[in-house]
Design an enzyme around this catalytic site. Structure first.
Site, PDB file in Angstrom:
ATOM      1  CG  ASP A   1      -2.068   1.197   1.393  1.00  0.00           C
ATOM      2  OD1 ASP A   1      -2.897   1.343   0.322  1.00  0.00           O
ATOM      3  OD2 ASP A   1      -1.907   1.790   2.045  1.00  0.00           O
TER       4      ASP A   1
ATOM      5  CD  GLU B   1      -2.330   2.043  -3.266  1.00  0.00           C
ATOM      6  OE1 GLU B   1      -3.471   2.835  -3.482  1.00  0.00           O
ATOM      7  OE2 GLU B   1      -1.685   1.565  -2.368  1.00  0.00           O
TER       8      GLU B   1
END
Length: 720
Positions: free
Chosen positions: A364, A401
């Site tokens: 993330d 990401e």
């Protein structure tokens, strides 16, 4: 004893009685000896437990022991000064009942925020390396806010029987990723499984996943987090709002107890391992969504749980004044390129790969992992390089990401070191815009379909660097993508100010639910179009839980806080939208049947196989003639089956026509390879079951010269 002589009777016993099995100290009634500095954390050793914790600025450390669930400590054992080696406090404690003990640390040192130090010896701290965490054992049980030790380290026995299981190592180009939230997937009453919302319940849905055809699940965060972090009542409805998604980690080594049906028994480790083992038996890999960009401790106003009290200036990125940098948008930023933190991340991922047989990780806000301690992007981030070349992680998928909340956007330029793939945000945006009929998108669409060579070709990364997706947990569901023009996040209690505004969505003429048959039909056709284009694109497709059956969040594009039907998958949709589910299953089967769709290498637009066709050729409503102009909304392409996997595998040729115009378009077909004719695999303009045919059952096209593609329609032909 001379070489080759048998040992004397009793000699082996004496040799095995190692000196480090014996205590040398006794404090508070516990027998002790200096411990081993490595590994960090609590490790079971013969006769006891080895505790080891790092702090470079603490002046004293105390081990605090609790009976499981007790409010007050069982004992507090200061580490003798002689037990510290360098910056590591280590101690072996004998004769502990490992099944009933919980532990933490007190760290004493300066409280000098301006210098980065926030020691507070009144706090009992969670071990960053704890392998299990107590205190939030049952999801949604309100915590005791007055507890002096809310997150409690526990010991774990490494005795799980994996039998012959190992990570599957499916080639990344063959993956079809299914992103899901463990609780949301089975929490709805319609799920029909025991223990809804848990790892155990997910096991009950493995047959569904297998029938759908996906071969990889990407689990949204399952590291221990606190659903009550920043929990609050909605100002109007009074509904409790949670930290539901879990993108705020309390501990990186421990699975979330509240996701386990056996969490109340402290068996979450075994329950998760059983899930992974059974997924592997079904041929499904497991990727974990990991959040190393920040922790649950938040900013200066947040709680002291672990890292802040152990060594704040090491674990966090701090301004010169001692405040927290906030590149995560969540109050703090983990100092990932500090060597201590870097090693912790590495230890953590190795642990999950080795002990849980995890197949890969999605990071993330991974751009943060490439920042230096002051926030500047590094040219060769040590952490990313370390993970890329680590031997234990050598076969794990690493997915970034490739952006963060500080404005660093690295899609196409993420430091990959030959290993990293990326969530391709440009694929998402360009596909959304084409699907809803925006003009000027055919050029971008062509790039995305080829695996985005404009992003990943310049440095030889190939299409597998691109994780192609149109929806994910963050944003609209696929159904809502074509049912809402704008977000409707009022249920979040933030006056609809949260969530993204650039959704590139289209409500097809009516905002939200409607009974108009034409609008409904158009929406479902657009969903089919999305599935079709995604599954014929080069790269690695990822789909969102429930998109195969028309799941809606009723226009909410940021459901991070809802433990209710906004997030729960309503399994009744599988019946309501059975045709759509069938379409999704058969599209996945289509991709699996055609290796020409799955390649590690970018297409070349050349005929290197001697077939008479290039590996990919482009067409429009006229064969061999594409309208690349700004007002064009039609594009077609032909993949030559002789070039599948660089010409090493024979496949059928595939022709795909895409029309995002509001009017029907006639596509002139290129001639199929000699001896073959075109067969219809997909026509989203047709009602089910003629919208898609199972591989091998496609009917021959009557008119081999042209194909009428419905307004907002997609057609796929195979040459056979």
């Amino acid at each position: 004893m001379s070489p080759g002589s048998p040992p004397a009777v009793g000699a082996i016993d004496l040799a095995e009685r190692r000196i480090d099995f014996y205590p040398t100290h006794e404090i508070a009634g516990f027998r002790l000896r200096p411990g081993k500095p490595f590994p960090f954390g609590a490790t079971l050793v013969p006769g006891g437990v080895n505790f080891s914790v790092f702090s470079s600025h603490a002046v004293a450390c105390t081990l605090v022991l609790f009976q499981k669930g007790a409010a007050e400590p069982l004992a507090e054992i200061p580490f003798p000064g002689s037990f510290r080696i360098g910056h590591v406090w280590s101690m072996m404690v004998f004769d502990l009942d490992c099944e009933t003990v919980e532990y933490g640390f007190r760290m004493d040192g300066p409280f000098a925020p301006g210098q980065g130090h926030r020691f507070d010896a009144t706090k009992i701290l969670l071990d960053p390396y704890a392998k299990a965490v107590g205190g939030r054992d049952v999801w949604g049980t309100p915590p005791d806010w007055s507890s002096i030790f809310p997150y409690r380290g526990r010991l774990v026995f490494e005795d799980f029987d994996w039998e012959d299981d190992r990570p599957l190592e499916i080639p990344i180009e063959d993956l079809i990723i299914y992103e899901l939230h463990v609780r949301s997937f089975t929490r709805h009453p319609s799920s029909g499984v025991k223990h809804p919302g848990t790892f155990a319940a997910l096991r009950g849905k493995i047959p569904y996943l297998k029938e759908l055809g996906v071969n990889c699940v990407e689990l949204m965060p399952i590291f221990e987090f606190d659903e009550f972090e920043n929990s609050r009542r909605h100002p109007d409805s009074g509904e409790m709002l949670y930290n539901y998604w879990g993108y705020s980690t309390v501990n990186f080594f421990a699975p979330k107890a509240g996701f386990a049906a056996t969490g109340r028994l402290g068996m979450q480790v075994d329950e998760l391992k059983t899930l992974v083992k059974e997924l592997h038996q079904a041929g499904i890999e497991v990727i974990l969504d990991v959040v190393f960009n920040h922790t649950a401790e938040g900013n200066e106003m947040g709680p002291t749980i672990s890292f802040r009290g152990i060594d704040n200036s090491t674990y966090y990125m701090l301004t010169p004044e001692g405040y927290y940098f906030n590149f995560s948008g969540c109050g703090n930023t983990l100092n990932c390129n500090n060597p201590i933190v870097r090693n912790m991340v590495l230890d953590c991922l190795r642990y999950w790969a080795a002990e849980f047989h995890i197949d890969g990780f999605r990071f993330d806000l991974a751009a943060i992992l490439g920042r230096d301690p002051w926030g500047a992007p590094l040219a060769n981030p040590p952490l990313l390089e370390t993970l890329a070349f680590d031997p234990v992680l050598g076969k794990c998928k690493l997915i970034a990401e490739a952006w963060d909340a500080g404005g660093l956007y690295q899609v196409g330029s993420f430091p990959a070191f030959g290993r990293w793939a990326e969530w391709n945000g440009k694929y998402r945006d360009d596909l959304r815009r084409f699907l809803k009929g925006d003009a000027g998108m055919v050029g971008a669409l062509a790039q995305r379909i080829q695996g985005s060579p404009d992003l990943y070709g310049w440095n030889g990364r190939g299409p597998t660097a691109s994780i192609n997706f149109i929806t994910c947990h963050d944003g609209f569901t696929l159904y809502d993508q074509f049912a809402y023009n704008g977000k409707h996040n009022e249920a979040n209690g933030e006056s609809n100010n949260d969530g993204a505004n650039d959704n590139h969505s289209w409500n097809c003429g009516w905002e939200g639910e409607t009974s108009d048959p034409g609008t409904i039909a158009l929406r479902l056709r657009l969903i089919r179009n999305a599935w079709a284009i995604l599954l014929v694109s080069h790269g690695v497709p990822m789909v969102l839980m429930g998109d195969e059956m028309g799941r809606t969040q009723h226009g909410n594009n940021n459901t991070y806080c809802h433990d209710n039907e906004l997030n729960w998958l309503d399994w009744g949709l599988a019946t309501k939208h059975a045709d759509l589910l069938r379409f999704a299953r058969l599209m996945i089967a289509f991709r699996k049947a055609h290796p020409v769709l799955r390649s590690r290498y970018h297409l070349t637009n050349r005929d290197y196989a001697g077939s008479g066709w290039a590996d990919i050729t482009w067409h429009g409503t006229e064969a061999w003639n594409v309208d690349w102009s700004g007002h064009s909304r039609a594009l077609a392409f032909l993949l030559c089956g002789r070039h599948a996997r660089r010409g090493t595998v024979a496949d059928e040729s595939i022709y795909v026509a895409m029309n995002s115009h509001w009017e029907l378009r006639s596509f002139e077909l290129p001639a199929p390879p000699p001896g073959t004719s075109w067969h219809v695999a997909v026509n989203t303009g047709m009602p089910s079951p003629e919208d898609i045919f199972a591989p091998g059952t496609e009917p021959r096209l009557a008119d081999q010269g042209q194909f009428l593609v419905q307004a907002y329609g997609v057609a796929i032909l195979v040459a056979r």
